[in-house]
Scaffold this active site. Structure first.
Site, PDB file in Angstrom:
ATOM      1  N   SER A 129       3.844  -3.235 -27.831  1.00 21.51           N
ATOM      2  CA  SER A 129       3.998  -1.983 -28.349  1.00 21.51           C
ATOM      3  C   SER A 129       3.397  -1.781 -29.749  1.00 21.51           C
ATOM      4  CB  SER A 129       5.765  -1.685 -28.667  1.00 21.51           C
ATOM      5  OG  SER A 129       5.673  -0.725 -29.238  1.00 21.51           O
ATOM      6  N   TYR A 153      -0.593   4.193 -29.680  1.00 23.90           N
ATOM      7  CA  TYR A 153      -0.353   5.783 -29.880  1.00 23.90           C
ATOM      8  C   TYR A 153      -1.565   6.448 -30.908  1.00 23.90           C
ATOM      9  CZ  TYR A 153       4.660   5.234 -28.703  1.00 23.90           C
ATOM     10  OH  TYR A 153       5.722   5.391 -27.681  1.00 23.90           O
ATOM     11  N   THR A 179      -0.275   5.720 -24.648  1.00 24.60           N
ATOM     12  CA  THR A 179       0.509   6.313 -24.339  1.00 24.60           C
ATOM     13  C   THR A 179       0.360   7.827 -24.870  1.00 24.60           C
ATOM     14  OG1 THR A 179       2.003   4.398 -24.334  1.00 24.60           O
ATOM     15  CG2 THR A 179       3.166   6.605 -24.492  1.00 24.60           C
ATOM     16  N   LYS A 276      -1.010   6.196 -19.995  1.00 26.74           N
ATOM     17  CA  LYS A 276       0.385   5.747 -19.791  1.00 26.74           C
ATOM     18  C   LYS A 276       1.298   7.183 -20.123  1.00 26.74           C
ATOM     19  CE  LYS A 276       4.524   3.097 -20.921  1.00 26.74           C
ATOM     20  NZ  LYS A 276       5.569   3.950 -21.696  1.00 26.74           N
ATOM     21  N   HIS A 300       8.683   7.568 -19.724  1.00 26.01           N
ATOM     22  CA  HIS A 300       8.894   7.010 -20.904  1.00 26.01           C
ATOM     23  C   HIS A 300      10.543   6.522 -20.986  1.00 26.01           C
ATOM     24  CE1 HIS A 300       7.300   6.564 -25.336  1.00 26.01           C
ATOM     25  NE2 HIS A 300       8.366   6.126 -25.390  1.00 26.01           N
TER      26      HIS A 300
HETATM   27  C1  FNR Z   1      10.290   2.455 -25.091  1.00 19.97           C
HETATM   28  N1  FNR Z   1       8.892   2.799 -24.412  1.00 19.97           N
HETATM   29  C2  FNR Z   1       7.626   2.794 -25.272  1.00 19.97           C
HETATM   30  N2  FNR Z   1       6.532   3.252 -24.695  1.00 19.97           N
HETATM   31  C3  FNR Z   1       5.447   3.115 -25.335  1.00 19.97           C
HETATM   32  O1  FNR Z   1       4.411   3.350 -24.868  1.00 19.97           O
HETATM   33  N3  FNR Z   1       5.690   2.550 -26.677  1.00 19.97           N
HETATM   34  C4  FNR Z   1       6.659   2.137 -27.168  1.00 19.97           C
HETATM   35  O2  FNR Z   1       6.716   1.740 -28.347  1.00 19.97           O
HETATM   36  C5  FNR Z   1       7.985   2.229 -26.618  1.00 19.97           C
HETATM   37  N4  FNR Z   1       9.166   2.184 -27.026  1.00 19.97           N
HETATM   38  C6  FNR Z   1      10.254   2.161 -26.608  1.00 19.97           C
HETATM   39  C7  FNR Z   1      11.462   1.916 -27.055  1.00 19.97           C
HETATM   40  C8  FNR Z   1      12.844   1.617 -26.254  1.00 19.97           C
HETATM   41  C9  FNR Z   1      13.938   1.325 -26.998  1.00 19.97           C
HETATM   42  C10 FNR Z   1      12.650   2.091 -24.884  1.00 19.97           C
HETATM   43  C11 FNR Z   1      13.968   1.915 -24.053  1.00 19.97           C
HETATM   44  C12 FNR Z   1      11.402   2.511 -24.303  1.00 19.97           C
HETATM   45  C13 FNR Z   1       8.961   3.332 -23.022  1.00 19.97           C
HETATM   46  C14 FNR Z   1       8.759   2.033 -22.004  1.00 19.97           C
HETATM   47  O3  FNR Z   1       7.367   1.411 -22.383  1.00 19.97           O
HETATM   48  C15 FNR Z   1       8.997   2.343 -20.610  1.00 19.97           C
HETATM   49  O4  FNR Z   1       8.166   3.507 -20.360  1.00 19.97           O
HETATM   50  C16 FNR Z   1      10.554   2.640 -20.324  1.00 19.97           C
HETATM   51  O5  FNR Z   1      11.372   1.572 -21.193  1.00 19.97           O
HETATM   52  C17 FNR Z   1      10.762   2.652 -18.839  1.00 19.97           C
HETATM   53  O6  FNR Z   1      12.019   3.127 -18.474  1.00 19.97           O
HETATM   54  P1  FNR Z   1      13.190   1.971 -18.204  1.00 19.97           P
HETATM   55  O7  FNR Z   1      12.834   1.462 -16.980  1.00 19.97           O
HETATM   56  O8  FNR Z   1      13.471   1.169 -19.478  1.00 19.97           O
HETATM   57  O9  FNR Z   1      14.598   2.958 -17.950  1.00 19.97           O
END
Ligand code: FNR
Length: 403
Positions: A129, A153, A179, A276, A300
């Site tokens: 991340s 990002y 993303t 993404k 997300h």
């Molecule tokens: C994320 N997600 C996310 N996506 C991304 O591109 N960069 C990031 O830093 C983060 N950080 C993040 C923190 C937390 C706590 C969560 C729960 C999610 C989104 C992640 O990559 C992914 O798209 C989701 O977690 C998918 O959904 P589910 O399956 O976890 O419900």
């Protein structure tokens, strides 16, 4: 990579039961989720659980998987099974990877470093991340031969974008996952309720604080705000830390970005670029038009737009529009082997495991991450075989029906 089969794993687990042993992690994901949330501090619980607004997108992500049902086929000789696949030239032990999830230090002191250590023996790729708690270089070293990607990002500072991408290349990332859905932070009602944003506490900004371009920007900011502050003084260190958090919030995202900006990113790297957050077929087509290498269907985890289409519901139209020109990844709601199977049957090439690997990290650290990967891998292998498919290539639209 350690050799792994579902049957060995099952027998090892059941055999352990004869000696009174239980598995390190429960395979009941709801139970794992409950145990993990019970262990977390309030801020972490809210941040990780959080969906945007009323939480309808989070619900849609799970409920919509049940709109598709697998129709198993019999007597297909599935004695020799292979869950491996390749996406963008990257070998994967099974058609899933770990999603980029920021601020993992909220649940474990080693955060994403522990996640990397947990993924390393499995051959399951990990997308680091942009909001990591450890510099990407440290996580890359912990991954060994197991592939990793870097999630980006789009910052207001192009110099910083460029620096992140160059660092990702230098530490062996196999692609840049850009993303698109977080050009603004969603309306996160749970976090607002307890007035909690981890970044303001300096958490989840390790990619920045380890970056020479960002550190330069922080120094410039301090020089303007506190021109008389001695760089060697303890006060400078304190002000530096505070300025990092403040500057981060000012520049980490950029809501003025358009499709034309992608040319800049393309110029920065020869690595594959994967977009993404794609949910509309026309955006998927634009990704191809703008020379992108992959699409990542995601909302997300329901954290950005409340009442949004689920990823699994968005997938079929995107698959149809893309016509196999570039690979399609997806996430949001993946919890079991059947979810992976259904997404592949609808045309995804690989899917992302999100929150569950954070639950596993919370409960059992790096070993927990390995374990949760093993559970999904075994569950997927058995679902695939019991549905009549020997390998990922045999999974197709005819394996499922819309109920
Ligand atoms: C994320 N997600 C996310 N996506 C991304 O591109 N960069 C990031 O830093 C983060 N950080 C993040 C923190 C937390 C706590 C969560 C729960 C999610 C989104 C992640 O990559 C992914 O798209 C989701 O977690 C998918 O959904 P589910 O399956 O976890 O419900």
């Amino acid at each position: 990579m350690e050799k792994f089969t579902a049957q060995d794993y099952q027998m090892q687990t059941y055999g352990g039961g004869l000696q009174g042993k239980r598995p390190l992690l429960t395979p009941l994901w709801k139970k794992m989720e409950e145990l993990a949330y019970a262990k977390m501090e309030e801020g972490a619980r809210s941040y990780i659980n959080g969906g945007a607004g009323l939480g309808h997108t989070v619900d849609n992500n799970r409920n919509d998987f049940n709109k598709y049902r697998i129709v198993p086929r019999m007597l297909k000789n599935v004695e020799v099974r292979d869950t491996s696949t390749q996406v963008l030239g990257v070998d994967m032990a099974a058609p899933f990877f770990l999603c980029p999830v920021g601020v993992a230090e909220m649940v474990h002191p080693e955060g994403d470093l522990a996640i990397a250590k947990g993924a390393a023996p499995t051959g399951i790729p990990y997308i680091f991340s942009n909001q990591g708690s450890f510099p990407m270089e440290d996580c890359a070293a912990a991954m060994g031969e197991t592939p990793h990607f870097f999630q980006l990002y789009w910052s207001k500072s192009r110099a910083l974008v460029s620096s992140f991408v160059k660092r990702a290349e230098a530490c062996g990332a196999r692609g840049i996952v850009l993303t698109l859905d977080t050009t603004l932070l969603g309306w996160r009602t749970g976090d607002m309720d307890i007035a909690y944003l981890p970044f303001l506490l300096g958490k989840g900004i390790a990619q920045y604080t380890s970056d020479p371009v960002f550190r330069g920007l922080v120094e410039d900011e301090i020089a303007q705000e506190h021109p008389d502050l001695d760089k060697q003084s303890p006060k400078y260190k304190e002000v530096f830390g505070q300025t990092c958090a403040i500057l981060f919030t000012k520049i980490y995202n950029n809501s003025s970005t358009t499709w034309d900006d992608l040319a800049f990113l393309r110029d920065q790297t020869s690595l594959p670029i994967i977009l993404k957050g794609i949910l509309h077929k026309d955006d998927a087509k634009l990704a191809v038009k703008y020379g992108m290498d992959g699409i990542y269907v995601s909302n997300h985890g329901g954290r950005q737009v409340d009442g949004s289409i689920s990823s699994i519901a968005a997938l079929p139209k995107i698959v149809k529009a893309i016509k196999k020109q570039i690979p399609i990844m997806m996430d949001s709601g993946i919890r079991g082997g059947a979810d992976v199977f259904k997404a592949l049957a609808l045309g995804a090439d690989a899917v992302g495991l999100g929150r569950p690997h954070i639950f596993a990290l919370t409960l059992a650290g790096a070993e927990g991450v390995t374990e949760v990967i093993r559970h999904l891998q075994a569950d997927f292998e058995l679902t695939m075989a019991l549905s009549g498919c020997k390998n990922v290539g045999e999974i197709n639209r005819a394996c499922i029906v819309k109920s």
